[in-house]
Design a protein around this motif. Structure first.
Motif, PDB file in Angstrom:
ATOM      1  N   PHE A 116      86.896 -52.755 -25.432  1.00 41.12           N
ATOM      2  CA  PHE A 116      88.147 -52.764 -25.972  1.00 41.12           C
ATOM      3  C   PHE A 116      89.216 -52.297 -25.237  1.00 41.12           C
ATOM      4  O   PHE A 116      89.092 -51.161 -24.561  1.00 41.12           O
ATOM      5  CB  PHE A 116      88.321 -52.594 -27.695  1.00 41.12           C
ATOM      6  N   LYS A 117      90.538 -52.851 -25.377  1.00 42.41           N
ATOM      7  CA  LYS A 117      91.805 -52.100 -25.001  1.00 42.41           C
ATOM      8  C   LYS A 117      92.086 -51.250 -25.785  1.00 42.41           C
ATOM      9  O   LYS A 117      92.078 -51.255 -27.123  1.00 42.41           O
ATOM     10  CB  LYS A 117      92.573 -53.193 -24.677  1.00 42.41           C
ATOM     11  N   LEU A 118      93.199 -50.298 -25.610  1.00 48.33           N
ATOM     12  CA  LEU A 118      93.791 -49.077 -26.758  1.00 48.33           C
ATOM     13  C   LEU A 118      94.714 -49.787 -27.274  1.00 48.33           C
ATOM     14  O   LEU A 118      94.869 -49.473 -28.479  1.00 48.33           O
ATOM     15  CB  LEU A 118      94.876 -48.201 -25.659  1.00 48.33           C
ATOM     16  N   SER A 119      95.299 -50.785 -26.803  1.00 49.59           N
ATOM     17  CA  SER A 119      96.267 -51.769 -27.740  1.00 49.59           C
ATOM     18  C   SER A 119      95.591 -52.588 -28.851  1.00 49.59           C
ATOM     19  O   SER A 119      96.289 -53.309 -29.790  1.00 49.59           O
ATOM     20  CB  SER A 119      97.431 -52.464 -27.000  1.00 49.59           C
ATOM     21  N   ASP A 120      94.219 -52.835 -28.798  1.00 52.44           N
ATOM     22  CA  ASP A 120      93.394 -53.525 -30.038  1.00 52.44           C
ATOM     23  C   ASP A 120      93.678 -53.017 -31.101  1.00 52.44           C
ATOM     24  O   ASP A 120      93.629 -51.703 -31.149  1.00 52.44           O
ATOM     25  CB  ASP A 120      91.976 -53.920 -29.323  1.00 52.44           C
ATOM     26  N   THR A 121      93.395 -53.764 -31.966  1.00 55.57           N
ATOM     27  CA  THR A 121      93.774 -53.442 -33.476  1.00 55.57           C
ATOM     28  C   THR A 121      92.716 -52.193 -33.790  1.00 55.57           C
ATOM     29  O   THR A 121      92.760 -51.307 -34.663  1.00 55.57           O
ATOM     30  CB  THR A 121      93.458 -54.389 -34.527  1.00 55.57           C
ATOM     31  N   GLN A 122      91.365 -52.256 -33.134  1.00 55.10           N
ATOM     32  CA  GLN A 122      90.446 -51.235 -33.562  1.00 55.10           C
ATOM     33  C   GLN A 122      90.766 -49.818 -33.008  1.00 55.10           C
ATOM     34  O   GLN A 122      90.259 -48.960 -33.480  1.00 55.10           O
ATOM     35  CB  GLN A 122      89.049 -51.577 -32.663  1.00 55.10           C
ATOM     36  N   ILE A 123      91.784 -49.737 -32.109  1.00 59.34           N
ATOM     37  CA  ILE A 123      91.920 -48.197 -31.515  1.00 59.34           C
ATOM     38  C   ILE A 123      93.599 -48.106 -32.128  1.00 59.34           C
ATOM     39  O   ILE A 123      93.817 -47.031 -32.345  1.00 59.34           O
ATOM     40  CB  ILE A 123      91.705 -48.139 -29.889  1.00 59.34           C
ATOM     41  N   LYS A 124      94.395 -49.061 -31.740  1.00 61.62           N
ATOM     42  CA  LYS A 124      95.720 -49.026 -32.088  1.00 61.62           C
ATOM     43  C   LYS A 124      96.614 -47.795 -31.238  1.00 61.62           C
ATOM     44  O   LYS A 124      97.465 -47.310 -31.840  1.00 61.62           O
ATOM     45  CB  LYS A 124      95.874 -48.768 -33.542  1.00 61.62           C
ATOM     46  N   ILE A 125      96.310 -47.681 -30.215  1.00 61.38           N
ATOM     47  CA  ILE A 125      97.186 -47.099 -29.297  1.00 61.38           C
ATOM     48  C   ILE A 125      98.007 -47.867 -28.368  1.00 61.38           C
ATOM     49  O   ILE A 125      97.440 -48.148 -27.274  1.00 61.38           O
ATOM     50  CB  ILE A 125      96.253 -46.008 -28.396  1.00 61.38           C
ATOM     51  N   TYR A 126      99.064 -48.321 -28.801  1.00 64.02           N
ATOM     52  CA  TYR A 126      99.851 -49.398 -27.969  1.00 64.02           C
ATOM     53  C   TYR A 126     100.348 -48.880 -26.618  1.00 64.02           C
ATOM     54  O   TYR A 126     100.499 -49.393 -25.663  1.00 64.02           O
ATOM     55  CB  TYR A 126     100.811 -50.098 -28.993  1.00 64.02           C
ATOM     56  N   ASP A 127     101.117 -47.751 -26.740  1.00 64.02           N
ATOM     57  CA  ASP A 127     101.546 -47.174 -25.630  1.00 64.02           C
ATOM     58  C   ASP A 127     101.895 -45.584 -25.719  1.00 64.02           C
ATOM     59  O   ASP A 127     101.454 -45.177 -26.885  1.00 64.02           O
ATOM     60  CB  ASP A 127     102.766 -47.852 -25.010  1.00 64.02           C
ATOM     61  N   GLN A 128     102.130 -45.101 -24.617  1.00 61.96           N
ATOM     62  CA  GLN A 128     102.600 -43.383 -24.940  1.00 61.96           C
ATOM     63  C   GLN A 128     103.732 -43.186 -25.725  1.00 61.96           C
ATOM     64  O   GLN A 128     103.241 -42.212 -26.861  1.00 61.96           O
ATOM     65  CB  GLN A 128     103.204 -42.897 -23.564  1.00 61.96           C
ATOM     66  N   ASP A 129     104.548 -43.870 -26.440  1.00 63.34           N
ATOM     67  CA  ASP A 129     105.311 -43.830 -27.265  1.00 63.34           C
ATOM     68  C   ASP A 129     105.027 -43.733 -28.752  1.00 63.34           C
ATOM     69  O   ASP A 129     105.642 -43.170 -29.497  1.00 63.34           O
ATOM     70  CB  ASP A 129     106.809 -44.711 -27.092  1.00 63.34           C
ATOM     71  N   THR A 130     104.004 -44.566 -28.750  1.00 68.80           N
ATOM     72  CA  THR A 130     103.312 -44.731 -30.155  1.00 68.80           C
ATOM     73  C   THR A 130     102.571 -43.690 -30.618  1.00 68.80           C
ATOM     74  O   THR A 130     102.206 -43.307 -31.635  1.00 68.80           O
ATOM     75  CB  THR A 130     102.680 -45.864 -30.273  1.00 68.80           C
ATOM     76  N   VAL A 131     102.429 -42.498 -29.548  1.00 69.33           N
ATOM     77  CA  VAL A 131     101.333 -41.528 -29.707  1.00 69.33           C
ATOM     78  C   VAL A 131     102.349 -40.206 -30.563  1.00 69.33           C
ATOM     79  O   VAL A 131     103.090 -39.768 -29.519  1.00 69.33           O
ATOM     80  CB  VAL A 131     100.544 -40.905 -28.838  1.00 69.33           C
ATOM     81  N   GLN A 132     102.514 -39.847 -31.740  1.00 65.43           N
ATOM     82  CA  GLN A 132     103.269 -38.866 -32.238  1.00 65.43           C
ATOM     83  C   GLN A 132     102.478 -37.600 -32.726  1.00 65.43           C
ATOM     84  O   GLN A 132     101.358 -37.963 -33.213  1.00 65.43           O
ATOM     85  CB  GLN A 132     104.057 -39.543 -33.267  1.00 65.43           C
ATOM     86  N   ILE A 133     103.200 -36.481 -32.706  1.00 66.56           N
ATOM     87  CA  ILE A 133     102.638 -35.277 -33.251  1.00 66.56           C
ATOM     88  C   ILE A 133     103.138 -35.237 -34.727  1.00 66.56           C
ATOM     89  O   ILE A 133     104.346 -35.216 -35.007  1.00 66.56           O
ATOM     90  CB  ILE A 133     103.116 -33.945 -32.554  1.00 66.56           C
ATOM     91  N   ALA A 134     102.194 -34.737 -35.628  1.00 66.83           N
ATOM     92  CA  ALA A 134     102.602 -34.646 -36.874  1.00 66.83           C
ATOM     93  C   ALA A 134     101.934 -33.165 -37.270  1.00 66.83           C
ATOM     94  O   ALA A 134     100.844 -33.209 -37.663  1.00 66.83           O
ATOM     95  CB  ALA A 134     102.278 -35.503 -38.036  1.00 66.83           C
ATOM     96  N   GLY A 135     102.742 -32.237 -37.279  1.00 65.15           N
ATOM     97  CA  GLY A 135     102.186 -30.821 -38.038  1.00 65.15           C
ATOM     98  C   GLY A 135     101.734 -29.920 -36.846  1.00 65.15           C
ATOM     99  O   GLY A 135     101.738 -30.084 -35.574  1.00 65.15           O
ATOM    100  N   VAL A 136     100.867 -29.075 -37.349  1.00 65.65           N
ATOM    101  CA  VAL A 136     100.028 -28.084 -36.510  1.00 65.65           C
ATOM    102  C   VAL A 136      98.689 -28.190 -37.070  1.00 65.65           C
ATOM    103  O   VAL A 136      98.333 -28.253 -38.297  1.00 65.65           O
ATOM    104  CB  VAL A 136     100.716 -26.870 -36.535  1.00 65.65           C
ATOM    105  N   PHE A 167      84.721 -47.786 -29.083  1.00 70.70           N
ATOM    106  CA  PHE A 167      85.290 -49.017 -28.927  1.00 70.70           C
ATOM    107  C   PHE A 167      85.440 -49.212 -27.523  1.00 70.70           C
ATOM    108  O   PHE A 167      85.657 -50.290 -26.937  1.00 70.70           O
ATOM    109  CB  PHE A 167      86.566 -49.366 -29.802  1.00 70.70           C
ATOM    110  N   ILE A 168      86.271 -47.986 -26.881  1.00 73.26           N
ATOM    111  CA  ILE A 168      86.277 -48.203 -25.271  1.00 73.26           C
ATOM    112  C   ILE A 168      85.145 -48.498 -24.531  1.00 73.26           C
ATOM    113  O   ILE A 168      85.109 -49.445 -23.656  1.00 73.26           O
ATOM    114  CB  ILE A 168      86.719 -46.903 -24.654  1.00 73.26           C
ATOM    115  N   ALA A 169      83.830 -47.794 -24.971  1.00 76.22           N
ATOM    116  CA  ALA A 169      82.622 -47.964 -24.367  1.00 76.22           C
ATOM    117  C   ALA A 169      82.312 -49.696 -24.524  1.00 76.22           C
ATOM    118  O   ALA A 169      81.409 -50.305 -23.743  1.00 76.22           O
ATOM    119  CB  ALA A 169      81.570 -47.099 -24.908  1.00 76.22           C
TER     120      ALA A 169
END
Length: 296
Positions: free
Chosen positions: A218-238, A213-215
């Motif tokens: 599209f923007k990171l914040s678009d619904t196709q990617i859904k990375i709105y900003d750094q705080d929205t990227v969370q770690i879950a597990g290992v 989608f980047i190619a």
């Protein structure tokens, strides 16, 4: 084209050029050779200046190709022409360089995602310290044994290098961290990497879909990617990835080839397989990498 633009590839695709970008942005690097190592005499002089042990590396290298630990002048005299030939064969470029060898470091890489509109985030780090012949064998995310202070420095350094060249699409910034928590930038891989799957599993972000989608603009914040900003990227597990390779344990684990007589895949809840054409009866070629399957 799915990947970073040409200017990014020119700035970061070569390890020597990438180090210049790092220095210009106050990112610490390992002391390395300043001269063009076109002759044995130059290589010997640079090694003497840096001080043994040194690491001999291919400028266009990857996957451990063209890399050698050099501890004496005699080893350099033997390894220098070998590394140049190996680099030329693997990458079409025999340019090599020397850098100070860091004993027993952690090998940490930071995943970067950036669109073509100036938006950029990191997806935390992967630990790739378990290696054989300078090729990664086991990768896991997040890293353990690193303080949050060191991790935050790694993220900041990775973003600084990528922002300096207006990075777009996905890529990885690699570092070494020594036993005293000193950080050294080593290279940028301006592409998707084998071990990207562990990052996908702990962040729930599909990196392959994102780069497509980047190619496409599209923007990171678009619904196709859904990375709105750094705080929205969370770690879950290992997550842990193991590379299953065809190697001969009776021959110092050298890459092997032949017919696969028996094969059973791993499986079960939470298990991810990334495999090529591997099945009972398949013929393994001697002309390619020995990795068959990634199990995460």
């Amino acid at each position: 084209f799915i990947g970073p633009k040409v200017s990014v590839l020119k700035a970061l695709g070569d390890k020597i050029m990438a180090k210049k970008v790092a220095v210009a942005n106050n990112v610490p690097i390992i002391q390395s050779s300043d001269q063009d190592l076109s002759t044995m005499e130059t290589a010997l002089g640079e090694a003497e200046k840096i001080g043994y042990p040194v690491m001999l590396k291919a400028a266009s290298g990857g996957g451990g190709r063209g890399m050698r630990v050099i501890r004496t002048e005699g080893e350099l005299r033997k390894g220098f022409p070998e590394a140049r030939r190996e680099s030329l064969s693997a990458f079409g470029d025999n340019t090599v360089f020397l850098e100070k060898y860091v004993e027993n470091p952690k090998h940490i890489e930071v995943q970067i995602v950036a669109d073509s509109h100036g938006n950029m985030v990191h997806l935390y780090e992967r630990d790739c310290s378990v290696q054989r012949r300078y090729q990664k064998v086991i990768e896991f995310a997040p890293s353990y044994g690193l303080s949050q202070v060191i991790k935050d420095k790694l993220y900041a350094y990775a973003l600084a290098i990528c922002k300096a060249v207006d990075y777009n699409n996905i890529g990885t910034v690699e570092f070494l961290v020594d036993e005293d928590d000193n950080i050294y930038f080593i290279e940028v891989n301006p592409r998707v990497q084998v071990e990207h799957t562990v990052t996908e599993m702990i962040t729930n972000i599909d990196l392959i879909k994102a780069q497509l989608f980047i190619a496409g603009g599209f923007k990171l914040s678009d619904t196709q990617i859904k990375i709105y900003d750094q705080d929205t990227v969370q770690i879950a597990g290992v997550a842990v990835q193991c590379r299953i390779t065809t190697e001969d344990p009776a021959n110092d684990f050298k890459p092997d080839y032949g017919i696969v007589t028996t094969y059973r895949s791993a499986g079960g809840f939470g298990i991810r397989l990334d495999a090529g054409s591997i099945y009972q009866g398949v013929s393994i070629s001697p002309f390619f990498d020995s990795m068959l399957v990634k199990v995460s």
